[in-house]
Write an enzyme that holds these catalytic residues in place. Structure first.
Site, PDB file in Angstrom:
ATOM      1  N   LYS A  42      -0.088   3.802  -2.560  1.00 53.19           N
ATOM      2  CA  LYS A  42      -1.081   4.870  -2.400  1.00 53.19           C
ATOM      3  C   LYS A  42      -0.444   6.250  -2.253  1.00 53.19           C
ATOM      4  O   LYS A  42      -1.151   7.269  -2.377  1.00 53.19           O
ATOM      5  CB  LYS A  42      -1.982   4.548  -1.216  1.00 53.19           C
ATOM      6  CG  LYS A  42      -2.830   3.291  -1.420  1.00 53.19           C
ATOM      7  CD  LYS A  42      -3.759   3.046  -0.244  1.00 53.19           C
ATOM      8  CE  LYS A  42      -4.692   1.856  -0.491  1.00 53.19           C
ATOM      9  NZ  LYS A  42      -4.091   0.573  -0.128  1.00 53.19           N
TER      10      LYS A  42
ATOM     11  N   LYS B 130       3.044   6.534   5.704  1.00 53.97           N
ATOM     12  CA  LYS B 130       2.185   5.463   5.177  1.00 53.97           C
ATOM     13  C   LYS B 130       2.774   4.099   5.467  1.00 53.97           C
ATOM     14  O   LYS B 130       3.989   3.907   5.412  1.00 53.97           O
ATOM     15  CB  LYS B 130       2.037   5.632   3.654  1.00 53.97           C
ATOM     16  CG  LYS B 130       1.049   4.678   3.007  1.00 53.97           C
ATOM     17  CD  LYS B 130      -0.382   5.081   3.290  1.00 53.97           C
ATOM     18  CE  LYS B 130      -1.388   4.028   2.812  1.00 53.97           C
ATOM     19  NZ  LYS B 130      -1.387   2.814   3.637  1.00 53.97           N
TER      20      LYS B 130
ATOM     21  N   SER C 168      -5.901   2.998   4.886  1.00 59.40           N
ATOM     22  CA  SER C 168      -5.381   2.380   3.660  1.00 59.40           C
ATOM     23  C   SER C 168      -6.475   1.684   2.864  1.00 59.40           C
ATOM     24  O   SER C 168      -6.344   0.525   2.460  1.00 59.40           O
ATOM     25  CB  SER C 168      -4.252   1.387   3.992  1.00 59.40           C
ATOM     26  OG  SER C 168      -3.465   1.113   2.858  1.00 59.40           O
TER      27      SER C 168
ATOM     28  N   SER D  94       0.790  -1.233   0.000  1.00 61.84           N
ATOM     29  CA  SER D  94       0.000   0.000   0.000  1.00 61.84           C
ATOM     30  C   SER D  94       0.820   1.280   0.000  1.00 61.84           C
ATOM     31  O   SER D  94       0.240   2.376  -0.033  1.00 61.84           O
ATOM     32  CB  SER D  94      -0.951   0.005   1.205  1.00 61.84           C
ATOM     33  OG  SER D  94      -2.052  -0.852   0.968  1.00 61.84           O
TER      34      SER D  94
END
Length: 333
Positions: free
Chosen positions: A110, A271, A163, A107
């Protein structure tokens, strides 16, 4: 003698006209090809290309990975597969481990999705929630209202805090009309930013095939994202309560960044990511006394503690700051 004098006069005239500079030497074509990163205005013999086959631009942060003696010496019983500790202002590299190795990013994908979203939408742009978004696999916001419109900024929180793969799909469809077109744009933006390791095949990172990057590219992307106010305000938030078109009218979201969860002093983002092939991944940033540091960990056995250890070492060893007492991030994800 006359011929020699004429050569001297010709050389002097060339210098005066700016055609050459004193002391200029001519390098071989292979000298250009050795470095994919070159100074602005130079013309390499061959144009470096991204994994998607696109010409690479100049990376914005210009990390120097050539140093043989980084200022931070880190030792892990179980190290990550790759990592980087760097200064977000200067690009100074403080510690590195396999920074150019191609690895799955889960992820962390992203971070690019968010960049494309803020460059293509306004915060209140109405984003339609499609069935494809609702049915996205993996981690989700989970309460997106089918057939209704949600502000883009609310979905950006859903994308970056819990997420949400469902938020990624909805945003991609809104920006580009389809996920395929959005992914093409992701790869084009990666090439423009000079991300020579990176290739995307989804806006969420849930699939691993042909979705990879390296620690150095993620450092560059973190630098760009933190200069986007709409992204930086989201990734530094431990939680958010947003107006939302669902029962009760409110959406409660919580960040899964371990540094924010456990209160690491000065955390500014960013993140996390996880898939079975990628393992635990993290891009974390923090600022203290005017120094902003970033850490990237790919396939880490303990991303929270390893990030905390590296950031502490950077502030203390490279910038001689006294560490701030705080609870230690516990072991595990």
């Amino acid at each position: 003698m006359v011929g020699g004098a004429l050569l001297v006069l010709a050389a002097a005239l060339a210098i005066l006209l700016g055609l050459v500079h004193p002391g200029t030497t001519h390098s071989s074509p292979s000298g250009h090809a050795r470095s994919a990163r070159h100074t602005r205005g130079s013309a390499p013999a061959t144009v470096a290309r991204s994994p998607a086959g696109l010409p690479l631009g100049r990376p914005p942060l210009q990390l120097d990975l050539s140093a043989s003696d980084d200022p931070v010496r880190a030792s892990f019983v179980q190290p990550p597969r790759a990592g980087l500790l760097f200064d977000l202002s200067s690009g100074r590299v403080l510690w590195q481990l396999n920074p150019l190795q191609h690895l799955h990013m889960a992820s962390l994908t992203k971070l690019m999705t968010a960049l494309r979203v803020v460059r293509s939408t306004s915060p209140d742009s109405p984003v339609l929630i499609t069935r494809e978004a609702i049915e996205a696999a993996g981690s989700k916001v989970g309460v997106l209202p089918l057939g209704k419109h949600v502000p883009a900024q609310s979905l950006l929180y859903g994308l970056l805090l819990p997420s949400g793969n469902d938020a990624a799909v909805a945003l991609a469809q809104h920006v580009s009309g389809s996920m395929g077109a959005f992914v093409e744009g992701m790869n084009a933006e990666a090439a423009r930013l000079g991300l020579g390791c990176t290739h995307y095949n989804s806006p969420s990172g849930y699939t691993n095939a042909r979705n990879y990057t390296c620690a150095a590219d993620l450092a560059e992307l973190a630098y760009v994202d933190l200069h986007q106010p709409r992204i930086s305000s989201v990734v530094r938030s431990a939680e958010a309560v947003l107006p939302f078109p669902i029962k009760g009218g409110r959406l409660y979201l919580y960040n899964n960044n371990p540094l924010l969860v456990y209160g690491y002093p000065g955390t500014t983002g960013m993140k996390t990511g996880y898939t079975e092939l990628a393992g635990d991944c993290l891009v974390a940033t923090a600022e203290r006394d005017g120094v902003s540091l970033g850490v990237v960990l790919l396939h880490s056995p303990d991303m929270g503690q390893q990030a905390e250890y590296l950031l502490n070492a950077g502030f203390a060893e490279a910038y001689h700051q006294r560490l701030i007492a705080s609870p230690q991030v516990p072991a595990g994800r």
